[in-house]
Motif scaffolding. Structure first.
Motif, PDB file in Angstrom:
ATOM      1  N   ASP A 118       8.849 -42.984  36.918  1.00 29.37           N
ATOM      2  CA  ASP A 118       9.992 -42.365  36.258  1.00 29.37           C
ATOM      3  C   ASP A 118      10.797 -41.483  37.207  1.00 29.37           C
ATOM      4  O   ASP A 118      12.025 -41.376  37.072  1.00 29.37           O
ATOM      5  N   ALA A 119      10.139 -40.851  38.148  1.00 28.74           N
ATOM      6  CA  ALA A 119      10.857 -40.034  39.131  1.00 28.74           C
ATOM      7  C   ALA A 119      11.780 -40.906  39.983  1.00 28.74           C
ATOM      8  O   ALA A 119      12.909 -40.506  40.307  1.00 28.74           O
ATOM      9  N   LYS A 120      11.313 -42.081  40.339  1.00 21.85           N
ATOM     10  CA  LYS A 120      12.139 -42.993  41.134  1.00 21.85           C
ATOM     11  C   LYS A 120      13.311 -43.527  40.312  1.00 21.85           C
ATOM     12  O   LYS A 120      14.440 -43.646  40.822  1.00 21.85           O
ATOM     13  N   LEU A 121      13.061 -43.824  39.042  1.00 17.68           N
ATOM     14  CA  LEU A 121      14.141 -44.301  38.187  1.00 17.68           C
ATOM     15  C   LEU A 121      15.189 -43.207  37.970  1.00 17.68           C
ATOM     16  O   LEU A 121      16.396 -43.494  37.931  1.00 17.68           O
ATOM     17  N   ALA A 122      14.738 -41.981  37.833  1.00 18.37           N
ATOM     18  CA  ALA A 122      15.668 -40.862  37.666  1.00 18.37           C
ATOM     19  C   ALA A 122      16.541 -40.702  38.908  1.00 18.37           C
ATOM     20  O   ALA A 122      17.743 -40.396  38.805  1.00 18.37           O
ATOM     21  N   LEU A 123      15.954 -40.898  40.072  1.00 20.09           N
ATOM     22  CA  LEU A 123      16.713 -40.825  41.315  1.00 20.09           C
ATOM     23  C   LEU A 123      17.806 -41.887  41.334  1.00 20.09           C
ATOM     24  O   LEU A 123      18.953 -41.617  41.732  1.00 20.09           O
ATOM     25  N   LEU A 124      17.478 -43.084  40.902  1.00 15.93           N
ATOM     26  CA  LEU A 124      18.467 -44.151  40.845  1.00 15.93           C
ATOM     27  C   LEU A 124      19.588 -43.821  39.864  1.00 15.93           C
ATOM     28  O   LEU A 124      20.764 -44.087  40.129  1.00 15.93           O
ATOM     29  N   ASP A 125      19.236 -43.249  38.731  1.00 14.67           N
ATOM     30  CA  ASP A 125      20.228 -42.936  37.709  1.00 14.67           C
ATOM     31  C   ASP A 125      21.164 -41.803  38.132  1.00 14.67           C
ATOM     32  O   ASP A 125      22.319 -41.751  37.706  1.00 14.67           O
ATOM     33  N   ARG A 126      20.664 -40.897  38.980  1.00 11.19           N
ATOM     34  CA  ARG A 126      21.503 -39.766  39.415  1.00 11.19           C
ATOM     35  C   ARG A 126      22.545 -40.179  40.439  1.00 11.19           C
ATOM     36  O   ARG A 126      23.545 -39.486  40.621  1.00 11.19           O
ATOM     37  N   ASP A 127      22.325 -41.280  41.107  1.00  6.18           N
ATOM     38  CA  ASP A 127      23.208 -41.682  42.211  1.00  6.18           C
ATOM     39  C   ASP A 127      23.637 -43.131  42.029  1.00  6.18           C
ATOM     40  O   ASP A 127      23.261 -44.005  42.795  1.00  6.18           O
TER      41      ASP A 127
END
Length: 254
Positions: A118-127
């Motif tokens: 989920d941390a990696k997916l959140a990173l993708l969603d922020r940028d």
């Protein structure tokens, strides 16, 4: 005991080797891509009755396709059998990871894997990328995954557009070289079982017209992260995002 390649990999992430009776003979190449050496010393199985009886596992992980036959074998050794369904989304990955984590007595470890995903997916969603790129997950053209598939979800989370969503059959479509060239996606994704080269079934993707039109626009990806619902499927989205950033601007020309 795991009798399915996808649960093989998940099991190796959740429990130490000395708790694993065996994984399938299909797992090694995928493990070498995702977790080199993680299966060293772990016994393999071919899903046979003799292996189930000889290994006498406390728990059997199976796919829905093999569960009916495996259930009879599980009854002989009095081992519970857990059916692991295919994942078509990151929500499915969370559910399956928790399911297996509970079954093997490692719910905490399962939550750690989910949190990392989920941390990696959140990173993708922020940028999110500002330039939408249309891609086709196309190797032989036999099956091109569209809406409702894990491949489509990975493409979407990477910030790209899946060409197959344009096809009449939204889930899986088929098209050949001529159809692909006519559709003109910005890039082609080619699944590989290992990173040291494409499989023979992907030879059509080396067609001279494809090589010419898509020079610098062909992206290789680890097929297991798209076929199996694993927490590392978020890594696949990150890898795809990075590869897409290198795709030349402007449309395909030939």
């Amino acid at each position: 005991m795991s009798t399915n390649m996808c649960s093989d990999i998940l099991l190796l992430m959740l429990v130490p080797k000395d708790r694993i009776a065996s994984i399938t003979y299909l797992a090694h190449d995928q493990v070498e891509v995702l977790m080199p050496g993680a299966d060293a010393g772990v016994a393999i199985n071919h899903g046979s009755a003799e292996e189930v009886v000889a290994q006498h596992p406390d728990l059997i992980l199976a796919s829905p396709w093999s569960a009916s036959a495996m259930r009879r074998l599980a009854g002989k050794v009095r081992a519970p059998l857990i059916e692991i369904e295919a994942a078509n989304s990151f929500d499915d990955i969370r559910r399956i990871t928790r399911q297996v984590g509970r079954a093997v007595g490692e719910p905490g470890r399962a939550e750690v894997l989910i949190a990392e995903m989920d941390a990696k997916l959140a990173l993708l969603d922020r940028d999110r990328p500002t330039r939408p790129i249309e891609v086709a997950a196309w190797s032989s053209g036999d099956t091109v995954p569209g809406a409702g598939t894990l491949t489509d979800e990975i493409i979407r989370r990477a910030g790209a557009v899946n060409l197959a969503r344009r096809m009449p059959d939204a889930s899986y479509s088929t098209f050949g070289v001529e159809e692909l060239l006519a559709a003109r996606p910005d890039a082609i994704m080619r699944g590989e079982d290992r990173y040291d080269g494409p499989a023979l079934r992907d030879a059509v993707s080396e067609h001279p017209a494809i090589r010419k039109a898509y020079a610098g626009r062909r992206i290789s990806y680890p097929a297991s992260l798209y076929a199996c619902g694993l927490p590392q499927s978020a890594d696949a989205a990150l890898q795809l995002r990075a590869a897409l950033a290198k795709v030349p601007q402007g449309g395909v020309r030939w």
